[in-house]
Design a protein around this motif. Structure first.
Motif, PDB file in Angstrom:
ATOM      1  N   LEU A   9      -9.524   0.567   1.959  1.00 21.74           N
ATOM      2  CA  LEU A   9      -8.953   1.905   1.844  1.00 21.74           C
ATOM      3  C   LEU A   9     -10.072   2.927   2.054  1.00 21.74           C
ATOM      4  CD1 LEU A   9      -6.866   1.069  -1.331  1.00 21.74           C
ATOM      5  CD2 LEU A   9      -5.978   1.299   0.988  1.00 21.74           C
ATOM      6  N   ARG A  65     -13.398   0.775  -0.464  1.00 30.61           N
ATOM      7  CA  ARG A  65     -13.547   1.584   0.754  1.00 30.61           C
ATOM      8  C   ARG A  65     -14.178   0.827   1.911  1.00 30.61           C
ATOM      9  NH1 ARG A  65     -16.558   5.156  -2.413  1.00 30.61           N
ATOM     10  NH2 ARG A  65     -18.189   4.869  -0.872  1.00 30.61           N
ATOM     11  N   ASN A 111       3.763  -2.310   5.494  1.00 28.53           N
ATOM     12  CA  ASN A 111       2.722  -3.245   5.915  1.00 28.53           C
ATOM     13  C   ASN A 111       2.132  -3.934   4.687  1.00 28.53           C
ATOM     14  OD1 ASN A 111       0.969  -4.587   7.581  1.00 28.53           O
ATOM     15  ND2 ASN A 111      -0.469  -2.894   7.733  1.00 28.53           N
ATOM     16  N   PRO A 132       0.830  -1.205   0.000  1.00 27.63           N
ATOM     17  CA  PRO A 132       0.000   0.000   0.000  1.00 27.63           C
ATOM     18  C   PRO A 132       0.867   1.259   0.000  1.00 27.63           C
ATOM     19  CG  PRO A 132      -0.798  -1.571   1.625  1.00 27.63           C
ATOM     20  CD  PRO A 132       0.530  -2.074   1.136  1.00 27.63           C
ATOM     21  N   HIS A 133       0.517   2.189  -0.856  1.00 30.46           N
ATOM     22  CA  HIS A 133       1.262   3.446  -0.980  1.00 30.46           C
ATOM     23  C   HIS A 133       1.332   4.179   0.361  1.00 30.46           C
ATOM     24  CE1 HIS A 133       2.829   7.050  -2.821  1.00 30.46           C
ATOM     25  NE2 HIS A 133       1.850   7.747  -2.278  1.00 30.46           N
ATOM     26  N   GLN A 134       0.246   4.139   1.126  1.00 25.95           N
ATOM     27  CA  GLN A 134       0.191   4.852   2.398  1.00 25.95           C
ATOM     28  C   GLN A 134       1.097   4.227   3.449  1.00 25.95           C
ATOM     29  OE1 GLN A 134      -2.367   3.707   0.722  1.00 25.95           O
ATOM     30  NE2 GLN A 134      -3.681   5.422   0.221  1.00 25.95           N
ATOM     31  N   ASP A 135       1.332   2.918   3.369  1.00 28.95           N
ATOM     32  CA  ASP A 135       2.140   2.222   4.360  1.00 28.95           C
ATOM     33  C   ASP A 135       2.845   1.023   3.723  1.00 28.95           C
ATOM     34  OD1 ASP A 135       3.343   1.197   6.601  1.00 28.95           O
ATOM     35  OD2 ASP A 135       1.492   0.695   7.633  1.00 28.95           O
ATOM     36  N   GLY A 143     -10.396   5.885   3.226  1.00 26.29           N
ATOM     37  CA  GLY A 143     -10.206   7.307   2.945  1.00 26.29           C
ATOM     38  C   GLY A 143     -10.093   7.643   1.469  1.00 26.29           C
ATOM     39  N   GLN A 144     -10.119   6.655   0.614  1.00 27.36           N
ATOM     40  CA  GLN A 144      -9.952   6.882  -0.826  1.00 27.36           C
ATOM     41  C   GLN A 144     -11.309   7.111  -1.486  1.00 27.36           C
ATOM     42  OE1 GLN A 144      -6.873   7.125  -2.334  1.00 27.36           O
ATOM     43  NE2 GLN A 144      -6.188   7.037  -0.218  1.00 27.36           N
TER      44      GLN A 144
END
Length: 70
Positions: free
Chosen positions: A38, A30, A16, A10-13, A40-41
């Motif tokens: 995800l 979502r 992980n 995942p780009h955000q983390d 928040g996307q």
């Protein structure tokens, strides 16, 4: 044929990763019920796509689930 192993970063983390199981499709979207949720996307649908194995071709496939946000 042997199915190659795969994981999502995942780009955000990226620390992980999500390990993909060839026996179980991985849903993306979502909704918190997805294997890769995800929330928040806003550009994603609740159930946006699925990653699964094509046993005939021995590879992973990403399939859009007909989401309105394509």
């Amino acid at each position: 044929m042997r199915i190659p192993s795969a994981r999502l970063l995942p780009h955000q983390d990226p620390t992980n990763p999500v390990e993909l199981d060839p026996e179980r499709p991985c849903t993306i979207g979502r909704d918190p019920g997805n294997q890769l949720a995800l929330p928040g996307q806003v550009s994603l649908s609740r159930r946006h796509a699925v990653i699964r194995v094509s046993r005939r071709q021995a590879r992973w496939i990403l399939c859009d689930l007909g989401s309105a946000n394509g």
